[in-house]
Enzyme design. Structure first.
Site, PDB file in Angstrom:
ATOM      1  N   LYS A  62      -0.806  -5.499   8.655  1.00 49.14           N
ATOM      2  CA  LYS A  62      -0.384  -4.343   7.869  1.00 49.14           C
ATOM      3  C   LYS A  62       0.681  -3.591   8.653  1.00 49.14           C
ATOM      4  O   LYS A  62       0.479  -3.210   9.805  1.00 49.14           O
ATOM      5  CB  LYS A  62      -1.561  -3.421   7.583  1.00 49.14           C
ATOM      6  CG  LYS A  62      -1.177  -2.197   6.727  1.00 49.14           C
ATOM      7  CD  LYS A  62      -2.275  -1.159   6.710  1.00 49.14           C
ATOM      8  CE  LYS A  62      -3.446  -1.591   5.900  1.00 49.14           C
ATOM      9  NZ  LYS A  62      -4.454  -0.501   5.759  1.00 49.14           N
TER      10      LYS A  62
ATOM     11  N   ASP B 122     -12.181   6.239  -0.049  1.00 53.74           N
ATOM     12  CA  ASP B 122     -11.205   5.558  -0.904  1.00 53.74           C
ATOM     13  C   ASP B 122     -11.752   4.192  -1.336  1.00 53.74           C
ATOM     14  O   ASP B 122     -11.051   3.194  -1.298  1.00 53.74           O
ATOM     15  CB  ASP B 122      -9.877   5.392  -0.159  1.00 53.74           C
ATOM     16  CG  ASP B 122      -8.724   5.061  -1.118  1.00 53.74           C
ATOM     17  OD1 ASP B 122      -8.845   5.371  -2.320  1.00 53.74           O
ATOM     18  OD2 ASP B 122      -7.717   4.501  -0.657  1.00 53.74           O
TER      19      ASP B 122
ATOM     20  N   GLY C   9       3.030   1.110   3.412  1.00 55.65           N
ATOM     21  CA  GLY C   9       3.686  -0.116   3.862  1.00 55.65           C
ATOM     22  C   GLY C   9       3.109  -1.353   3.203  1.00 55.65           C
ATOM     23  O   GLY C   9       2.376  -1.268   2.217  1.00 55.65           O
TER      24      GLY C   9
ATOM     25  N   GLY D 278       0.821  -1.212   0.000  1.00 52.50           N
ATOM     26  CA  GLY D 278       0.000   0.000   0.000  1.00 52.50           C
ATOM     27  C   GLY D 278       0.848   1.252   0.000  1.00 52.50           C
ATOM     28  O   GLY D 278       2.074   1.193  -0.181  1.00 52.50           O
ATOM     29  N   GLY D 279       0.185   2.375   0.215  1.00 49.39           N
ATOM     30  CA  GLY D 279       0.883   3.653   0.155  1.00 49.39           C
ATOM     31  C   GLY D 279       1.891   3.853   1.273  1.00 49.39           C
ATOM     32  O   GLY D 279       2.907   4.517   1.092  1.00 49.39           O
TER      33      GLY D 279
END
Length: 426
Positions: free
Chosen positions: A161, A258, A145, A142-143
């Site tokens: 995550k 999002d 990590g 992802g943005g």
């Protein structure tokens, strides 16, 4: 402690009996036969008084044993508390949130999230579960990590995550995710099992979704081959149910901000859950603060992209793009040249309203596998959701009601699917 109390009762019983004997002896009336008689009766009581010495010795021994047991219990309790506190990590950045008791390694295996609280998990436990964040364990990037597959205990698989760095955006997204998901419980929204903070590294632990993201299923190596028409409608219905919960049942309402195919995760039965709430805001927040423009190109509503206007209809636009992906099997943005892209909306709009062209642009994997009336209805819903003017878009609850009749009963809808006809023999 019940055992210690029982020991104390047994220890003090003989003293109570002995005291009663002494008191009763003194209560007898004085004898009038002279001093010698008194002395003689005094000597007759000596055998009873001689019991005092062994009783004192026995009591002292039992007292010593009791004291030793008590010391051992206090020592064990003290070490247990030290071990419990050793595995807790406290974050000043999360002050104000409702936090569960800090968990030790053993207790971290109890994967349950109470409404209104997030479970603090041991960092070392998660580090071991991901094999020190080994590259082979990465499920996605992802943005801020990566997401890793991890195993807790012998058979508990989770997704972890890992958010690296201490940037304000990363920290803000982490806090938003914990604050929201610790209070939300819905079958179509991902479950936050816990979190951990270690220095500038922040970890979020979710239930593992075995079939990955909708983006991977549609645009990965399988190109949507695992998703039949009915399963795609089931995913659309699940996504609408998750959004409807955020918009209609959360107080205040939550705007995801999002919504996209990579944030729709699928379990082993292709049940869909919304994920990644780092950019989510509550309705009304955008009126009070200057919210930074965020989202993913291809899914961002035009009024938000151009004017910064954000409402629940912005999520409806993103849902419409996802519905087009399910219908057409195309990416939300496709490159036409080095500096030119075409959105799925601008490409599909002229053809979606033409019934003669619509069947030919459907994803080849599902082409000719659905009732045409259902195809036209889904296309009409998608067209309404991606209208440039937000007031023309439907509420997500209206979208939900329009999809329920298109999904088979066994997949959560109301559609009754007739069994295939058995060919006649002869």
């Amino acid at each position: 402690m019940k055992f210690l109390l029982a020991v104390v009762l047994l220890l003090h019983g003989p003293f109570w009996g002995f005291d009663l004997i002494v008191v009763d002896a003194r209560a007898y009336p004085p004898v009038s036969s002279g001093t010698q008689v008194g002395i003689k009766e005094h000597h007759q009581m000596d055998p009873n008084k001689n019991l005092l010495v062994p009783l004192i010795v026995a009591s002292s021994a039992l007292g010593a044993i009791l004291l030793s047991l008590l010391c051992l219990w206090i020592y064990h309790r003290k070490n247990s508390l030290k071990s419990h506190q050793k595995n807790a990590y406290i974050s000043d950045s999360l002050k104000g949130l409702s936090l569960a008791p800090f968990m030790s390694t053993n207790n971290s295996l109890r994967l349950s999230c109470n409404k209104g609280a997030a479970l603090v998990m041991d960092y070392k436990l998660l580090e071991t579960a991901t094999e020190n964040f080994q590259e082979s364990k990465i499920l996605g990037v992802g943005g801020f990590g990566c997401v890793y597959k991890a195993r807790l205990g012998e058979n508990i698989d989770v997704a972890v995550k890992r958010l690296n760095g201490g940037s304000p955006d990363s920290a803000r997204e982490f806090e938003t995710e914990v604050a929201l998901l610790s209070k939300i419980q819905h079958p179509n929204i991902i479950s936050l099992l816990g979190y951990s903070i270690h220095g500038e590294t922040r970890l979020l632990v979710y239930e593992l979704m075995q079939n990955g993201s909708l983006e991977t299923q549609l645009h990965g190596s399988s190109l949507g081959s695992a998703l039949s028409w009915h399963h795609r409608m089931k995913i659309a219905l699940d996504t609408a149910r998750g959004l409807e919960y955020l918009h209609e049942h959360c107080k205040p309402a939550v705007i995801h901000r999002d919504l996209k195919s990579s944030n729709i995760l699928l379990d082993s039965n292709f049940n869909a859950r919304l994920s990644d709430f780092g950019l989510a805001i509550t309705d009304g927040t955008q009126k009070k603060k200057n919210i930074k423009l965020s989202g993913t190109l291809g899914y961002v509503a035009p009024e938000y992209l151009l004017d910064g206007k954000l409402t629940d209809k912005s999520d409806v636009y993103g849902f419409g793009v996802v519905l087009l992906e399910l219908l057409l099997g195309r990416m939300p943005l496709e490159k036409l040249g080095p500096a030119q892209c075409q959105s799925i909306v601008s490409w599909a709009m002229p053809q979606l309203t033409d019934r003669s062209k619509l069947p030919s642009i459907v994803d080849p994997v599902i082409r000719n596998t659905m009732d045409l009336k259902h195809l036209y209805q889904v296309a009409a819903v998608a067209v309404l959701c991606v209208q440039p003017e937000p007031s023309y878009r439907p509420l997500i609850k209206d979208v939900l009601y329009s999809l329920i009749p298109l999904v088979p009963v066994e997949l959560g809808g109301t559609l009754t699917v007739a069994p295939p006809a058995v060919p006649r023999s002869g």
